[in-house]
Enzyme design. Structure first.
Site, mmCIF file in Angstrom:
data_model
loop_
_atom_site.group_PDB
_atom_site.id
_atom_site.type_symbol
_atom_site.label_atom_id
_atom_site.label_comp_id
_atom_site.label_asym_id
_atom_site.label_seq_id
_atom_site.Cartn_x
_atom_site.Cartn_y
_atom_site.Cartn_z
ATOM 1 N N LYS A 14 0.539 -1.519 0.536
ATOM 2 C CA LYS A 14 0.461 -0.357 0.021
ATOM 3 C C LYS A 14 0.649 1.422 0.114
ATOM 4 O O LYS A 14 0.651 1.673 0.585
ATOM 5 C CB LYS A 14 -1.006 -0.317 1.277
ATOM 6 C CG LYS A 14 -1.478 -0.876 1.514
ATOM 7 C CD LYS A 14 -2.907 -1.129 0.556
ATOM 8 C CE LYS A 14 -3.633 -2.647 1.144
ATOM 9 N NZ LYS A 14 -3.545 -3.592 1.627
ATOM 10 N N ARG A 15 1.803 1.236 -0.797
ATOM 11 C CA ARG A 15 2.719 2.209 -0.606
ATOM 12 C C ARG A 15 2.364 3.182 -1.909
ATOM 13 O O ARG A 15 1.790 3.250 -2.719
ATOM 14 C CB ARG A 15 4.469 1.829 -0.910
ATOM 15 C CG ARG A 15 4.980 0.679 -0.666
ATOM 16 C CD ARG A 15 5.476 1.439 0.518
ATOM 17 N NE ARG A 15 6.141 0.675 1.528
ATOM 18 C CZ ARG A 15 6.141 -0.753 2.520
ATOM 19 N NH1 ARG A 15 4.756 -0.967 3.055
ATOM 20 N NH2 ARG A 15 7.305 -1.484 3.402
#
Lengths: 269, 269
Positions: free
Chosen positions: B96-97
Site C-alpha cells: 500500500k505504498r
C-alpha cells in the site's frame, strides 16, 4: 514524546524545523559512501550537525527499503540513535502506511513498539478503521495525509464531494475518530492558499508541512496562514539540507542550511 | 512475469487463487515458532504445500516490518525463494505504498529491483505522479486500491464527487495515466454489488480481490460479477489458509483449504 514536549522544544529553540533524512544511497558524498554503514553514518553526522537547530527528524522509509534489509537496518539504527542520544527530538516515520485494521495494527507495532518512532505518516483512503489502530498508543501520533505538495494532489484530494473537497472531508471526518487528539496532518507548503481554511477545521492539531526548499514552498506564507497559538507546525526540509553540499563539507553545509531556516523561523516566532 | 503468463497459469491450473502470507509471528504453530528463521521457514512450507493450487502469493509487508530488520530479511528470503523455485507464480508485495514521485521511484526500486516482486499494491490518494513511477517497469505491475473490503471504505471511497463516487473516479482517472496497462485494482470481495459496474470502467484489467474467507466475501458472487473473458481475477485468501490449523498438521490444513477454494474456482471456470 508528547506534543506538549514538542511545543516546549519549539519555544526553547525558536525552531519548528524538521530535517528529512531522505538519505538516498546513490547521492551520499564520496567521503562517506564507501563506509560499510554509509547510510547510518551519514545520518548520524547530519543529526549531530543539526540537532540544536531542529526539533524533529523525519525518516523517509522508501530511501531505506530501496537498499533491502541492509537499508532497513540503517533505518533501525538511525531511529535508535535518535532515541538514545536526542530523546527531546520528535521522530517521524514517513511511511504513508494504512491498511485494514488487523494490518494497520501490525504497522503501528512495527513503528511504535519494535522501533521507537514518535509518529508515522498514514494515508486516509481506507478510512477510519485503517487509522484508528495507530491512535491507541500513549505518546505516539499518526500524521494523516490531507493536502499534499505534489501535482497529483489535484487528481482526487481537491475534488468536491457534496459540500466540500475530499481533503477537507478527510480532515473533518478524522476529527471524529477515536484517539483524534493523537492525529496530525500532512499539508504541502506549496498549498498556502488552502492552509488558513484547513487550520479552521483542525485548530489545535499539529501540521507537518513538507515542500519548503526543493519543492518551492515559502516559509513565511506557511507560517502566517497556518500557525496557531502553540505554533502547531513542523516544517520539513530534506534534500536542501542533507544534500546542501556533496563535497567533504556536507555536515557544515547541512548545518548552514538548517541555521538559515531556523533563523527565519526565529524571526517569525 | 507478465499478465499474459498469469492468465495462462490461471487456465492451466483452473485456479485464480492468491495465497496471502500474512505470517504473523505471534500466530505461528509451535512446531515452527522456535526455528531461528521461523517466519521464512513457515512461508516456505506453506508455499511448498500450496504451489500447485495457487497462481499467486501476496506478502503483506506489515507482518514482516513488525519484526524489524529480521522480519524484513524473512520477507526478502520469501520472495527470493518464490522467484527461484516458482517463477511461474505471480508475486504481490501488499505494501500500500504511494508518495511524491521521487519517493515512489525509490519504493518501485525497493520492490521491483532490489526485491524480485512482480507487483505492489499502491494507494491512490496522492494522485497520478505518485503512481506513474511504479508503471515504468517492464513486466511489473501496480495494484491500485479502489474499493476496499473494510468498513472504512465508506468514509471516503464511496462519497460522491460531481457525477460518481471517489473510487469510480480513481479507477476512471487512473486509466488515463502513463503505463495504465500495468495497473490492476484492489477490490473487496465484500463489495460484490459494485463489482459489475467497476468491471465496466476497467474491462481488461486484473482485479485483486481480498476478503474471501475470514472477511466473509462469497467466491461465486465475486466471479459472476467481475470475471472477464481472460478471467482477470486474483482472489486472495490469507488467514483462512495459512492458519487453517495451528497444530502440527498446518501444511496439510493449508493445502486442504487451498484445494477447497481451487475446486470451487475450477467449477466456476
Amino acid at each position: 514524546m508528547t506534543i506538549q514536549s514538542l511545543t516546549e522544544q519549539i519555544r526553547k529553540k525558536s525552531s519548528f524545523l524538521c530535517v528529512g533524512l531522505d538519505s538516498d544511497t546513490s547521492k551520499l558524498p564520496s567521503s562517506v559512501s564507501q563506509h560499510p554503514e554509509a547510510q547510518f553514518t551519514f545520518n548520524k553526522q547530519i543529526i549531530d550537525a543539526t540537532h540544536d537547530l531542529a526539533v524533529a527528524y523525519k525518516i523517509n522509509t522508501a530511501f531505506y527499503e530501496s537498499d533491502g534489509s541492509k537499508g532497513y537496518q540503517a533505518l533501525e539504527k538511525t531511529v535508535q540513535y535518535l532515541d538514545e542520544n536526542y530523546p527531546n527530538h520528535f521522530t517521524i516515520a514517513d511511511a504513508k502506511r494504512g491498511d485494514i485494521g488487523n494490518t494497520s495494527t501490525q504497522y503501528a507495532k512495527a513503528f511504535f513498539e519494535k522501533l521507537p518512532f514518535d509518529s508515522i505518516t498514514v494515508a486516509p483512503y481506507m478510512g477510519r478503521d485503517s487509522i484508528e489502530p495507530f491512535l491507541q498508543f500513549e505518546g505516539k501520533y499518526a500524521i494523516l495525509l490531507a493536502l499534499t505538495s505534489n501535482m497529483g494532489a489535484y487528481d482526487f484530494q481537491t475534488l468536491n464531494t457534496v459540500d466540500r473537497s475530499i481533503y477537507e472531508t478527510v480532515i473533518a471526518t478524522s476529527r471524529t475518530w477515536k484517539g483524534a487528539d493523537r492525529l496530525m496532518y500532512v499539508l504541502g507548503a506549496t498549498k498556502t492558499d488552502h492552509l488558513a481554511s484547513i487550520r479552521a477545521l483542525a485548530p489545535n492539531s499539529f501540521f507537518l508541512i513538507p515542500g519548503v526548499g526543493a519543492q518551492g514552498g515559502d516559509l513565511a506564507s506557511v507560517f502566517h496562514a497556518a500557525a496557531n497559538e502553540d505554533v502547531g507546525l513542523l516544517v520539513n526540509s530534506s534534500r536542501s539540507i542533507i544534500f546542501a553540499s556533496n563535497g567533504d563539507d556536507y555536515t557544515d553545509a547541512a548545518r548552514m542550511a538548517s541555521m538559515d531556516l531556523q533563523q527565519q523561523m526565529k524571526k517569525l516566532l
